[in-house]
Scaffold this motif. Sequence first.
Motif, PDB file in Angstrom:
ATOM      1  N   ASN A 111       0.817  -1.219   0.000  1.00 42.43           N
ATOM      2  CA  ASN A 111       0.000   0.000   0.000  1.00 42.43           C
ATOM      3  C   ASN A 111       0.848   1.265   0.000  1.00 42.43           C
ATOM      4  N   LEU A 112       2.017   1.171  -0.599  1.00 37.36           N
ATOM      5  CA  LEU A 112       2.838   2.375  -0.719  1.00 37.36           C
ATOM      6  C   LEU A 112       2.174   3.381  -1.659  1.00 37.36           C
ATOM      7  N   PRO A 113       2.273   4.668  -1.334  1.00 34.81           N
ATOM      8  CA  PRO A 113       1.661   5.672  -2.203  1.00 34.81           C
ATOM      9  C   PRO A 113       2.457   5.878  -3.491  1.00 34.81           C
ATOM     10  N   ILE A 136      -7.349  -2.317  -4.879  1.00 35.89           N
ATOM     11  CA  ILE A 136      -6.453  -3.447  -5.136  1.00 35.89           C
ATOM     12  C   ILE A 136      -5.365  -3.482  -4.058  1.00 35.89           C
ATOM     13  N   ALA A 137      -4.811  -2.305  -3.776  1.00 34.42           N
ATOM     14  CA  ALA A 137      -3.801  -2.227  -2.723  1.00 34.42           C
ATOM     15  C   ALA A 137      -4.395  -2.651  -1.378  1.00 34.42           C
ATOM     16  N   ARG A 159     -14.769  -6.116  -6.003  1.00 31.58           N
ATOM     17  CA  ARG A 159     -14.036  -6.958  -6.964  1.00 31.58           C
ATOM     18  C   ARG A 159     -12.534  -6.721  -6.858  1.00 31.58           C
ATOM     19  N   GLU A 160     -12.180  -5.435  -6.764  1.00 33.08           N
ATOM     20  CA  GLU A 160     -10.761  -5.108  -6.732  1.00 33.08           C
ATOM     21  C   GLU A 160     -10.084  -5.596  -5.454  1.00 33.08           C
ATOM     22  N   ARG A 161     -10.783  -5.445  -4.353  1.00 32.58           N
ATOM     23  CA  ARG A 161     -10.188  -5.935  -3.103  1.00 32.58           C
ATOM     24  C   ARG A 161      -9.919  -7.421  -3.192  1.00 32.58           C
ATOM     25  N   LEU A 162     -10.880  -8.148  -3.720  1.00 37.40           N
ATOM     26  CA  LEU A 162     -10.712  -9.598  -3.848  1.00 37.40           C
ATOM     27  C   LEU A 162      -9.546  -9.922  -4.773  1.00 37.40           C
ATOM     28  N   ALA A 178      -6.430 -12.038  -3.539  1.00 38.18           N
ATOM     29  CA  ALA A 178      -6.141 -13.352  -4.116  1.00 38.18           C
ATOM     30  C   ALA A 178      -4.740 -13.393  -4.722  1.00 38.18           C
ATOM     31  N   SER A 179      -4.329 -12.304  -5.347  1.00 44.81           N
ATOM     32  CA  SER A 179      -3.035 -12.361  -6.035  1.00 44.81           C
ATOM     33  C   SER A 179      -1.884 -12.470  -5.032  1.00 44.81           C
TER      34      SER A 179
END
Lengths: 341, 341
Positions: free
Chosen positions: A339-341, B169-170, B203-206, B210-211
């Motif tokens: 989570n780096l900016p 995503i982060a 969706r992005e959080r998942l 997952a990755s």
Amino acid sequence: MRPTVHDIAAAAGVSLATVDRVLNQRPGVRHVTREKVEKAIREIGYVRDVAAANLAKGRTYPLVFILPASDNSFMHGLNDEVRAAVARSPVERTDIRTLEVPAFDPTALVRVLDELGKERPSGIALVATDAPEVRDAVDRLVQDGIPVVTLVSDLTGSQRHHYAGVDNIAAGRTAARLLGRFLGGATGEIAVLAGSMLVRDHRERLEGFASVMAAEFPLLSILPVIEGRDDPEMAHMLVADALSKKSGIIGVYSLGAGNRGLIRALKEKAVDRSLTVIAHELTTHTRAALLDGTIDAILNQDAGHEVRSAIRVLKAKADGLAVIEAQERIRLDIFLKDNLP
Amino acid sequence: MRPTVHDIAAAAGVSLATVDRVLNQRPGVRHVTREKVEKAIREIGYVRDVAAANLAKGRTYPLVFILPASDNSFMHGLNDEVRAAVARSPVERTDIRTLEVPAFDPTALVRVLDELGKERPSGIALVATDAPEVRDAVDRLVQDGIPVVTLVSDLTGSQRHHYAGVDNIAAGRTAARLLGRFLGGATGEIAVLAGSMLVRDHRERLEGFASVMAAEFPLLSILPVIEGRDDPEMAHMLVADALSKKSGIIGVYSLGAGNRGLIRALKEKAVDRSLTVIAHELTTHTRAALLDGTIDAILNQDAGHEVRSAIRVLKAKADGLAVIEAQERIRLDIFLKDNLP
DNA sequence: CCAAATCTGATGTACGTAAATCAAAATCTA
DNA sequence: TAGATTTTGATTTACGTACATCAGATTTGG
């Protein structure tokens, strides 16, 4: 439509001039009249249009930032942020001056503060060295009606209007829990690298760190604190030495600056030991170390936010206005490599 | 002293009226004259005094916030923050209206957006449902010169001027690393509770979660996602069911809302199992659960910051001004029990 | 009750910009 | 070159507040 001075005058049954005398606390208004006007102000819910008032006054806010002359990335970053604020000065009606004082030197700081008392700027922001004489100097300014905020490091028991920095006890506690959890249930020793126990933020971080460690992670023991004076060279030497001598070290908490030296020591002495490392302040060096796995987490305070917040608060205090508390709370940022900016 | 319109006039050798025509792009200025004025503006470094301009125009910024009619703590909190902004309206010269639309309903959202196109407010902030027709409606507004920012959840491929929300995503990646590290080297299954795969933020959080899980924590396997529609009752039922059936679960990631139900299920079914749990959004419920140990970490986005940022950006865009990028970046807050605000 | 002191009102200017009006000048068209 | 058209200038009012001045009113003291 928002009420104006004319509305007050009408509501109170007085002239505009009288309203003005009350609003700007000028003399020559009888007590009863003053009360009548103040009542009207409350009742129609008047709030001064600060923009118009500033325009009329041609007002600017002369502000002073007092920063320590420290040669580390964090202080450089702080300096950059103040300069960025200077660049915004025309728009924000500020007139910002920066003063550098020797680090960890209460006497020099007091001298500067006392001189500013004569100059009477609209507000002062300082990175405080936590000493009684500094506290007294700040309190004199406050008594004198000059808004003062502490920046990054707070001043014990002082009357400063606001502190623009993180809760360092919470930071230390957070570091302890992260380290403890990342280490699973392992047993071993933790090395702690600080700048100096003379500054309050470092003391507080250590205090928070130690208390959570003792209470919740009894299998981890804290080694005597290494004081690196926020200096990369010194930190490198001391940490390298500790890593050589103590084979039981499984974690490191770096709560001050000078991480450049720490990182070098880790790369030289501990590539094979898979230490868990938590450090403070996001800089190019710590960022790179986080990404390559040398550091596991970085705790950070956003210098830009701190500077902008200090300015907002000083301006608000100078005008006797309220601030949005939640907006001025400086968060403890936790960065993992994701989570780096 | 900061240059004014008079200085432009003098420098360009034209009258005040002509300067005004150029500045406010009014017609009736020959091309060469216009250029002469623009050159003077650049050379003396003029910047419009927005406060004075707004005063003269009597300008206010009519803004519209479009929020989903969802009954969960996060959306309630967002609503509260918008109301707080409404309370500040007189001072900030804003005129904020809130519209509620059904959640997860692109058609309703498009209808509202199209109507706003006729009304032409100074700016629009919306919690986007990620669908092509919504994207097109937003793009029409943008083409029409109306500033638009997405709030909390972004809109794929759209021309919106700004996104006031976290990098989801982060966020997912961070959750994965925290969970993986907290679990040490253990082997087991991870349950994931989401609201709906129809919204982009979930969706992005998942995806991020997952990755990182796949790449770095191969001993942990992710169970099929549980979709709880951000509804506490539904979440409770589904999670309780999963915990009963799957004894291999050692961790939980709740990436949506409806955590009230999750927490109840955990307390009923898993007090003895010492699960590691990571959830999103700090509310009274998740805060209590963090403090009593039911949850290990909370990832949060500051709704107040998002709303204030959206307003600042919309106002700036309406005036064609630049924003301070760093100030408008919405951070991913990570809360352990030690650094709660 | 009168003079002196105090209070209040009326009015004007200023801040930097927006916006409008009307006259004058410059340019273009036929 | 006359006449129409476009461009430019000069001037005024306004926004909401601050601040100054002077005249008139009211209160106070003796």
